[in-house]
Design an enzyme around this catalytic site. Structure first.
Site, short mmCIF file in Angstrom:
data_model
loop_
_atom_site.label_atom_id
_atom_site.label_comp_id
_atom_site.label_asym_id
_atom_site.label_seq_id
_atom_site.Cartn_x
_atom_site.Cartn_y
_atom_site.Cartn_z
CG ASP A 66 -1.78 1.23 1.30
OD1 ASP A 66 -2.07 1.81 0.23
OD2 ASP A 66 -2.18 1.62 2.42
CB VAL A 69 1.46 1.88 -4.88
CG1 VAL A 69 0.81 2.31 -6.20
CG2 VAL A 69 2.38 0.68 -5.09
N GLY A 71 1.58 6.35 -1.59
CA GLY A 71 1.40 6.56 -0.16
C GLY A 71 0.45 5.56 0.48
CG ASP A 73 -3.47 5.73 -1.10
OD1 ASP A 73 -3.12 4.52 -1.18
OD2 ASP A 73 -3.44 6.51 -2.09
CB SER A 75 -4.23 2.84 -3.65
OG SER A 75 -2.88 2.59 -3.33
CG ASN A 93 0.15 -5.82 -5.75
OD1 ASN A 93 0.93 -6.01 -4.82
ND2 ASN A 93 -0.26 -4.61 -6.09
CG HIS A 192 11.65 -10.71 2.75
ND1 HIS A 192 12.33 -10.50 1.57
CD2 HIS A 192 10.42 -10.16 2.56
CE1 HIS A 192 11.55 -9.86 0.71
NE2 HIS A 192 10.39 -9.63 1.28
CG ASP A 239 13.96 -17.04 8.94
OD1 ASP A 239 14.89 -17.88 8.81
OD2 ASP A 239 13.67 -16.50 10.02
CB THR A 242 12.84 -18.96 13.00
OG1 THR A 242 13.43 -17.72 12.57
CG2 THR A 242 13.80 -19.66 13.95
CG ASP A 247 13.64 -15.06 14.32
OD1 ASP A 247 13.76 -14.73 13.12
OD2 ASP A 247 13.60 -16.25 14.69
C1 HEM Z 1 13.41 -4.79 -0.38
C2 HEM Z 1 12.65 -5.01 -1.43
C3 HEM Z 1 11.66 -6.14 -1.45
C4 HEM Z 1 11.51 -7.06 -2.44
C5 HEM Z 1 12.30 -7.12 -3.73
C6 HEM Z 1 10.48 -7.98 -2.01
C7 HEM Z 1 10.02 -9.05 -2.76
C8 HEM Z 1 9.19 -10.03 -2.30
C9 HEM Z 1 8.79 -11.19 -3.03
C10 HEM Z 1 9.21 -11.51 -4.46
C11 HEM Z 1 8.00 -11.94 -2.23
C12 HEM Z 1 7.35 -13.26 -2.57
C13 HEM Z 1 6.01 -13.03 -3.25
C14 HEM Z 1 5.43 -14.29 -3.84
O1 HEM Z 1 6.19 -15.18 -4.23
O2 HEM Z 1 4.19 -14.37 -3.92
C15 HEM Z 1 7.88 -11.23 -0.98
C16 HEM Z 1 7.15 -11.67 0.11
C17 HEM Z 1 7.05 -10.99 1.29
N1 HEM Z 1 7.50 -9.71 1.54
FE1 HEM Z 1 8.79 -8.68 0.40
N2 HEM Z 1 10.02 -7.59 -0.79
C18 HEM Z 1 10.70 -6.48 -0.42
C19 HEM Z 1 10.49 -5.74 0.74
C20 HEM Z 1 9.58 -6.06 1.71
C21 HEM Z 1 9.21 -5.19 2.81
C22 HEM Z 1 9.70 -3.77 3.00
C23 HEM Z 1 8.33 -5.88 3.57
C24 HEM Z 1 7.64 -5.45 4.84
C25 HEM Z 1 8.24 -4.74 5.77
C26 HEM Z 1 8.17 -7.17 2.96
C27 HEM Z 1 7.40 -8.19 3.46
C28 HEM Z 1 7.18 -9.39 2.82
C29 HEM Z 1 6.51 -10.50 3.44
C30 HEM Z 1 6.06 -10.56 4.88
C31 HEM Z 1 6.40 -11.50 2.46
C32 HEM Z 1 5.71 -12.86 2.60
C33 HEM Z 1 4.23 -12.68 2.27
C34 HEM Z 1 3.40 -13.94 2.42
O3 HEM Z 1 3.90 -15.00 2.81
O4 HEM Z 1 2.20 -13.85 2.09
N3 HEM Z 1 8.90 -7.23 1.82
N4 HEM Z 1 8.59 -10.06 -1.05
#
Ligand code: HEM
Ligand SMILES: *[C@@H]1O[C@H](CO)[C@@H](O)[C@H](O)[C@H]1NC(C)=O
Ligand SMILES: *[C@@H]1O[C@H](CO)[C@@H](O)[C@H](O)[C@H]1NC(C)=O
Ligand SMILES: *[C@@H]1O[C@H](CO)[C@@H](O)[C@H](O)[C@H]1NC(C)=O
Length: 320
Positions: A66, A69, A71, A73, A75, A93, A192, A239, A242, A247
């Site tokens: 959210d 993109v 801000g 909001d 969206s 998305n 992550h 991760d 864990t 963590d």
């Molecule tokens: C630094 C740049 C980032 C990239 C390139 C990135 C990319 C991704 C990708 C490719 C996935 C897997 C999506 C899928 O396969 O459906 C993912 C999952 C996730 N991302 Fe990121 N992400 C980034 C930053 C963040 C940030 C800033 C957060 C939150 C603070 C975040 C939280 C998460 C979480 C919690 C998941 C797992 C979601 C789930 O299991 O439903 N990510 N991200």
């Protein structure tokens, strides 16, 4: 004399504008208008995450998708209709964001205690915090008072959300575009430490990259075939140590070349963020503090306040 008081007036106006710009959101925003809002959200998030731990990850990611993109909001929550294209079909998305029904359900419960008072954007921010806490991570005070958009942008979602193919420089620039520092970027990547990724997003890394632990890569290949025609959607934890605990093990993994995404491992690959990763890996409190600061900073991206936007009745559509 006239010019001195004129100057003082200008200074006063400038100070008022500065405080309006930086202090628009407030932790007490719903204290009188909807005192039950935060408890209602927390109860619902705790229930959803207790029944499926991954939902905590999905809700955290929704707030990120959210805020980046246009801000924070809400969206991202607007569903496509016959005459409206929103952000949910944008590449980062589509087939990937989760938790929309959970947010809709929370909104229904919040509407039942306070009619058209609490924004969907604020629900996302609070749900992200409550998710992190439920999975064992740090807590923080969420600033409130965001209003909801009446529009969404698929183009901006495709341009502003970082893909997993990004290198360190691309990530740094992408976050800087949102006024977030390199430290914020590394700390927020620590999101992550929970959640999962689809094979499509780490296939190139496990088959082609050399800065990856061999046994880790081998274990991932069995469930993520090289051929794209064999499927893209099988899951692996972001991760490996864990998977459902909030963590600092994400950073410990990076030091062992066990980052799942290319964009994870670039944070510890001989570049300028190695020391930050080492610090977060060895000092959980340092990670928690940096994550909390960065989440507040991310939550402050371009909020709509005052008479901007609206308070949606339903998070998935604009008011009719
Ligand atoms: C630094 C740049 C980032 C990239 C390139 C990135 C990319 C991704 C990708 C490719 C996935 C897997 C999506 C899928 O396969 O459906 C993912 C999952 C996730 N991302 Fe990121 N992400 C980034 C930053 C963040 C940030 C800033 C957060 C939150 C603070 C975040 C939280 C998460 C979480 C919690 C998941 C797992 C979601 C789930 O299991 O439903 N990510 N991200
Ligand atoms: C990263 O940025 C560079 C320019 O600094 C650009 O050439 C490259 O295509 C970008 N990488 C990705 C994956 O978009
Ligand atoms: C790996 O790299 C090769 C050549 O550089 C490329 O053709 C291939 O698509 C990449 N990805 C995988 C999963 O092999
Ligand atoms: C997997 O993704 C690739 C690249 O986006 C696509 O070409 C391929 O058709 C997809 N495979 C399946 C089975 O959907």
């Amino acid at each position: 004399m006239a010019s001195a008081s004129c100057l003082m007036l200008l200074v006063a106006v400038a100070m008022a504008m500065a405080s309006a710009a930086s202090g628009q959101l407030s932790s007490t925003f719903y204290d009188t208008s909807c005192p039950k809002a935060l408890d209602t959200i927390k109860t619902a998030v705790t229930a959803a995450v207790s029944s499926e731990a991954r939902m905590g990850a999905s809700l955290l990611r929704l707030h990120f998708h959210d805020c980046f993109v246009d801000g924070c909001d809400a969206s991202v929550l607007l569903a496509d209709t016959g005459s409206f294209v929103g952000e949910q079909t944008a590449a980062p998305n589509a087939g990937s964001i989760r938790g929309l029904n959970v947010i809709d359900n929370i909104k229904t419960q919040v509407e039942a205690v306070c009619k058209q008072t609490v924004s969907c954007a604020d629900i996302l921010a609070v749900a992200a915090r409550d998710s992190v806490v439920t999975l064992g991570g740090p807590s923080w005070t969420v600033l409130l008072g965001r209003r909801d958009s009446t529009t969404a942008s698929k183009t901006n979602a495709e341009n502003d959300l970082p893909p997993p193919t990004f290198d360190l420089k691309n990530l740094t620039d992408n976050f800087a575009n949102k006024q977030l520092s390199v430290t914020d970027m590394v700390a927020l990547s620590g999101g992550h430490t929970i959640g999962q990724s689809q094979c499509l997003n780490f296939r190139d890394r496990i088959y082609n990259e050399t800065n990856i632990d061999a046994a880790f890569a081998a274990s991932l290949k069995s469930n993520c075939p090289r051929s794209t025609s064999s499927g893209n959607t099988s899951l692996a934890p972001l991760d490996v140590a864990t998977p459902t605990a909030f963590d600092n093990k994400y950073f410990v993994n990076l030091q062992a070349n066990k980052g799942l995404l290319h964009s994870d491992q670039v944070l510890f690959n001989g570049g300028g963020t190695d020391n930050t990763v080492r610090n977060f890996a060895s000092n959980p409190a340092a990670f928690s503090a940096a994550f909390v600061t960065a989440m507040v900073n991310m939550g402050n991206i371009a909020p709509k306040t005052g008479s901007q936007g609206q308070i949606r009745l339903s998070c998935s559509k604009v008011n009719s």
